[in-house]
Motif scaffolding. Structure first.
Motif, PDB file in Angstrom:
ATOM      1  N   LEU A  32      35.136  19.662  18.679  1.00  0.00           N
ATOM      2  CA  LEU A  32      35.097  20.340  19.976  1.00  0.00           C
ATOM      3  C   LEU A  32      33.975  19.792  20.850  1.00  0.00           C
ATOM      4  CD1 LEU A  32      35.957  22.613  21.919  1.00  0.00           C
ATOM      5  CD2 LEU A  32      34.424  24.150  20.647  1.00  0.00           C
ATOM      6  N   ILE A  33      32.797  19.617  20.249  1.00  0.00           N
ATOM      7  CA  ILE A  33      31.661  19.097  21.014  1.00  0.00           C
ATOM      8  C   ILE A  33      31.920  17.668  21.471  1.00  0.00           C
ATOM      9  CG2 ILE A  33      29.217  18.463  20.850  1.00  0.00           C
ATOM     10  CD1 ILE A  33      28.948  20.783  18.825  1.00  0.00           C
ATOM     11  N   ASP A  34      32.441  16.842  20.561  1.00  0.00           N
ATOM     12  CA  ASP A  34      32.701  15.439  20.899  1.00  0.00           C
ATOM     13  C   ASP A  34      33.744  15.306  22.000  1.00  0.00           C
ATOM     14  OD1 ASP A  34      30.877  14.671  19.022  1.00  0.00           O
ATOM     15  OD2 ASP A  34      32.340  14.076  17.508  1.00  0.00           O
ATOM     16  N   SER A  35      34.705  16.227  22.043  1.00  0.00           N
ATOM     17  CA  SER A  35      35.749  16.149  23.065  1.00  0.00           C
ATOM     18  C   SER A  35      35.191  16.381  24.465  1.00  0.00           C
ATOM     19  CB  SER A  35      36.842  17.181  22.779  1.00  0.00           C
ATOM     20  OG  SER A  35      36.388  18.503  23.020  1.00  0.00           O
ATOM     21  N   ARG A  36      34.001  16.984  24.528  1.00  0.00           N
ATOM     22  CA  ARG A  36      33.398  17.279  25.827  1.00  0.00           C
ATOM     23  C   ARG A  36      32.242  16.347  26.161  1.00  0.00           C
ATOM     24  NH1 ARG A  36      33.037  23.827  25.297  1.00  0.00           N
ATOM     25  NH2 ARG A  36      35.288  24.198  25.362  1.00  0.00           N
ATOM     26  N   ALA A  37      31.882  15.495  25.230  1.00  0.00           N
ATOM     27  CA  ALA A  37      30.700  14.665  25.422  1.00  0.00           C
ATOM     28  C   ALA A  37      30.745  13.827  26.689  1.00  0.00           C
ATOM     29  CB  ALA A  37      30.472  13.782  24.203  1.00  0.00           C
ATOM     30  N   PRO A  38      31.849  13.091  26.979  1.00  0.00           N
ATOM     31  CA  PRO A  38      31.865  12.276  28.198  1.00  0.00           C
ATOM     32  C   PRO A  38      31.674  13.115  29.451  1.00  0.00           C
ATOM     33  CG  PRO A  38      33.639  11.650  26.717  1.00  0.00           C
ATOM     34  CD  PRO A  38      33.076  12.911  26.192  1.00  0.00           C
TER      35      PRO A  38
END
Length: 267
Positions: free
Chosen positions: A248-254
């Motif tokens: 979930l966190i990685d999906s929002r990183a950009p």
């Protein structure tokens, strides 16, 4: 086992006791009682004999005083239960720095809670949907939220992550507690139970009708020496939960990196 509920006492009295805004002093000629002594005695009874054995009378007997003496300090069992929970919530370690980022912090929180349930299994039979809003419960929630603050989650998601992790630990720990109780009451370990049933199960279960459950159940039974292994469930589930949060966190990183003013912290 009977479920007890927190938050069932008088709100004004409970909160005053939890936050120690009022403390009755011992009366002259009486034993040196205090709220803390009463609560610790109650915890010792629950640790040893379970919640079913807990009563104001039992606490008084343990302290060597008359039952009515306790009501000077704690008005009843409902308030006592809130105090017990809040006190044990102050036990886990809460280091300011944990190497390894948010994932290591959450894992430490989960393992500390698992250990807390092993020390005080009666906690697993107290419903906390209406929590005891004392200083230790509040400090625990603050620390748990702090473990994931600034990593890209909304406030509601932070609350949900804390709930998800604590719920997983509670479920696995309750499974472990029930296995222990089953062994105590039957005099038979899980492994003994499994191997007593396995030969008969292989005769009655049609592997052609239940091919997947036969294969998987046999593999699990041979690996665990039981039908269920609470510690393995805890370990496996915890890592999968952490994996999901990381996804979930990685999906929002950009998006987070391109948004000015977004709080950044270790991931």
């Amino acid at each position: 086992m009977t479920i007890e509920y927190t938050g069932a006492g008088d709100p004004a009295r409970s909160l005053a006791l939890l936050w120690r805004t009022k403390e009755k002093s011992s009366r002259k000629g009486k034993p040196d009682l205090s709220v803390d002594r009463v609560v610790r005695a109650a915890i010792e009874i629950a640790d040893t004999d379970g919640l079913a054995a807990l009563s104001m009378r039992r606490v008084a007997e343990r302290l060597g005083v008359g039952t009515m003496s306790l009501y000077t300090y704690v008005p009843g069992k409902a308030e006592l239960l809130d105090l017990m929970l809040d006190l044990v919530y102050g036990e886990p370690a809460r280091p300011a720095e944990v190497p390894g980022g948010w994932r290591a912090r959450l894992e430490l929180i989960a393992r500390e809670r698992w250990a807390l349930y092993q020390r005080h299994p009666w906690m697993l039979y107290v419903a906390t949907s209406r929590p005891a809003l004392g200083p230790n419960v509040t400090a625990a929630y603050e620390y748990e939220l702090g473990a994931i603050d600034g990593i890209g989650l909304t406030d509601l998601e932070m609350d949900s992550v804390v709930t998800l992790v604590s719920g997983h630990v509670h479920g696995a720990a309750r499974g472990a507690a029930e296995a222990t109780q089953a062994e105590q009451r039957t005099g038979m370990t899980d492994e003994q139970w499994w191997w007593a049933h396995a030969p008969y199960l292989s005769k009655v279960m049609d592997a052609t009708r239940f091919p997947i459950s036969s294969r998987v159940g046999t593999a699990a039974g041979e690996a665990y020496g039981a039908a269920y292994n609470a510690e393995q469930a805890f370990e496996f589930g915890l890592q999968r939960i952490l994996d999901g949060i990381e996804t979930l966190i990685d999906s929002r990183a950009p998006q987070a990196r391109s948004s000015p003013g977004t709080p950044q912290r270790d991931t």
